[in-house]
Design an enzyme around this catalytic site. Sequence first.
Site, short mmCIF file in Angstrom:
data_model
loop_
_atom_site.label_atom_id
_atom_site.label_comp_id
_atom_site.label_asym_id
_atom_site.label_seq_id
_atom_site.Cartn_x
_atom_site.Cartn_y
_atom_site.Cartn_z
N CYS A 33 0.83 -0.94 0.50
CA CYS A 33 -0.14 -0.18 -0.33
C CYS A 33 0.90 1.88 -0.05
O CYS A 33 0.28 1.92 -0.55
CB CYS A 33 -1.13 -0.23 1.68
SG CYS A 33 -0.20 0.23 2.83
N CYS A 46 -3.00 -3.42 8.45
CA CYS A 46 -2.62 -1.80 8.60
C CYS A 46 -1.62 -1.56 10.64
O CYS A 46 -1.17 -1.02 11.00
CB CYS A 46 -3.46 -0.66 8.73
SG CYS A 46 -4.45 -0.43 7.36
FE1 FES Z 1 -1.47 0.24 4.55
FE2 FES Z 1 -3.38 0.95 5.92
S1 FES Z 1 -3.60 0.90 3.72
S2 FES Z 1 -1.45 0.36 6.89
#
Ligand code: FES
Length: 132
Positions: free
Chosen positions: A35, A104
């Site tokens: 991400c 996360c």
């Molecule tokens: Fe990457 Fe939350 S989407 S840490």
Amino acid sequence: MALYSDKVMDHFLNPRNVGVIEDADGVGEVGNAKCGDIMKMYLKIEDDIIKDVKFETFGCGSAIASSSMATELIKGKPVNEAMKLTNKAVAEALDGLPDYKMHCSVLAEEAIQSALEDYYKKAGLKDDEKAL
Ligand code: FES
């Protein structure tokens, strides 16, 4: 049912302990390649107690809420307890995260561990002297 708990929303909108500790005893930075989110933790440690902790997170709302909650969970705690903080404990303290957002909270666990590793390194402690 709401996707995020009130606690997640609260820590996302009013994150605790945001910032930098200039003379930190340990600094850790971790990221999630998928991400692209990044989390940085600063620790001030005296007599094996986490006296202060601050974070900077460039990431999603769950990552911000997780770092905020994680700092609250380790502040004032002994180093060896902070070392054992798991992402599950962070997520539970937030009254849960959606499954696809659990990674996360992993960032928060890893950021604290990385900051503690840095602290051990700076303190010049060998592995068998660590308070694990
Ligand atoms: Fe990457 Fe939350 S989407 S840490």
